[in-house]
Write a protein that holds these residues in place. Structure first.
Motif, PDB file in Angstrom:
ATOM      1  N   HIS A  73       5.256 -73.913 -42.386  1.00 11.43           N
ATOM      2  CA  HIS A  73       4.812 -75.323 -42.282  1.00 11.43           C
ATOM      3  C   HIS A  73       5.496 -76.190 -41.315  1.00 11.43           C
ATOM      4  O   HIS A  73       4.910 -77.143 -40.648  1.00 11.43           O
ATOM      5  CB  HIS A  73       5.061 -75.907 -43.873  1.00 11.43           C
ATOM      6  CG  HIS A  73       4.338 -77.347 -43.945  1.00 11.43           C
ATOM      7  ND1 HIS A  73       4.969 -78.527 -43.521  1.00 11.43           N
ATOM      8  CD2 HIS A  73       3.290 -77.704 -45.014  1.00 11.43           C
ATOM      9  CE1 HIS A  73       4.275 -79.458 -43.885  1.00 11.43           C
ATOM     10  NE2 HIS A  73       3.145 -78.949 -44.618  1.00 11.43           N
ATOM     11  N   ALA A 143       0.200 -72.374 -45.629  1.00 12.72           N
ATOM     12  CA  ALA A 143       1.139 -73.410 -45.023  1.00 12.72           C
ATOM     13  C   ALA A 143       0.530 -74.114 -44.007  1.00 12.72           C
ATOM     14  O   ALA A 143       0.773 -75.277 -43.590  1.00 12.72           O
ATOM     15  CB  ALA A 143       2.538 -72.693 -44.688  1.00 12.72           C
ATOM     16  N   ALA A 147      -0.173 -78.051 -43.747  1.00 15.19           N
ATOM     17  CA  ALA A 147       0.512 -78.897 -42.442  1.00 15.19           C
ATOM     18  C   ALA A 147      -0.629 -79.558 -41.599  1.00 15.19           C
ATOM     19  O   ALA A 147      -0.658 -80.814 -41.398  1.00 15.19           O
ATOM     20  CB  ALA A 147       1.238 -77.731 -41.617  1.00 15.19           C
ATOM     21  N   VAL A 153       5.524 -80.752 -47.173  1.00 11.37           N
ATOM     22  CA  VAL A 153       5.794 -79.399 -47.593  1.00 11.37           C
ATOM     23  C   VAL A 153       6.142 -79.381 -48.814  1.00 11.37           C
ATOM     24  O   VAL A 153       5.817 -78.220 -49.527  1.00 11.37           O
ATOM     25  CB  VAL A 153       6.808 -79.006 -46.630  1.00 11.37           C
ATOM     26  CG1 VAL A 153       8.035 -79.791 -46.447  1.00 11.37           C
ATOM     27  CG2 VAL A 153       7.100 -77.415 -46.518  1.00 11.37           C
TER      28      VAL A 153
END
Length: 233
Positions: A73, A143, A147, A153
């Motif tokens: 991320h 992830a 993002a 996160v």
């Protein structure tokens, strides 16, 4: 002081959809070696199930995936694609058995495939082209999507690990078997372990990453030749 997180409602909706049991990544067909553990009496009841999954979260694939997720991320957020490539390659290698590697790869590829169709995004398309025939583990795929969607996160990782635990609880409910209420009690009992795993992952660098769940790896390997099987791992 309690930590607060602000998530855009649209991004939250995506996160909930992506990690729902209904999202078609095939998670219901994997037990992460639990099927062999139940058949051979290593996990017999709710208490044993909570202990087993807790160890996976703290010392096994849950821990590893958490760290990889956090670092992936981070790399995706700053568009460091070379670093994300390296993390994706590490995630591919960091599995203790053929079946758990398959579990991670196939769910990751399924996640990217359906997400690119349902939630079109240029970054996900570019990533898929970049990887080519190199598959992407589920933790890295989610992830990256999180993002790209601007999901913080901490929220994304906590939700990912909760979904990981919930999938194993669901497998335990079917295998042991347990009632649905016992399944929910198990999930509630794992809440602090999930939270602690996420907290540790957020600050753990890749060079400190490791696992210590040999028993889980062993049951997964033995599952490969188990005579009757409901699950693929």
């Amino acid at each position: 002081m309690a930590m607060t997180m602000t998530i855009d409602p649209g991004a939250l909706y995506r996160l909930m959809a992506w990690l729902s049991p209904a999202y078609p990544v095939g998670g219901f067909s994997y037990s992460h070696g639990l099927e062999f553990a139940v058949e051979h009496g290593l996990v017999k009841d709710r208490i044993g199930l909570v202990d087993w999954i807790g160890w996976i979260l703290e010392r096994g694939a849950g821990h590893a995936d958490g760290v990889l997720f956090a670092r992936a991320h981070e790399a995706a957020s700053i568009e460091d694609w070379a670093e994300l490539d390296a993390i994706a390659d590490l995630a591919q290698a960091l599995r203790g058995s053929a079946e758990t590697a398959l579990e991670s790869r196939q769910q990751g590829e399924a996640f990217l495939s359906v997400t690119r169709r349902a939630w079109p995004d240029a970054v996900l398309e570019s990533w898929t082209q970049r990887r080519g025939e190199n598959e992407t583990a589920l933790c890295v795929a989610v992830a990256l999507a999180a993002a790209t969607a601007g999901i913080p996160v901490a929220a994304a990782l906590g939700a990912y690990l909760q979904a990981f635990a919930a999938n194993l609880v669901s497998a335990g409910v079917r295998l042991i078997p347990l009632g649905q209420t016992d399944g929910q009690l198990a999930l509630a009992e794992l809440a602090e372990t999930v939270a602690e795993t996420a907290r540790h992952a957020l600050s753990c660098p890749l060079d400190r990453l490791g696992t210590a769940a040999a028993g889980v790896d062993w049951t997964s390997m033995r599952h490969e030749t188990q005579y009757t099987r409901l699950f693929r791992s």
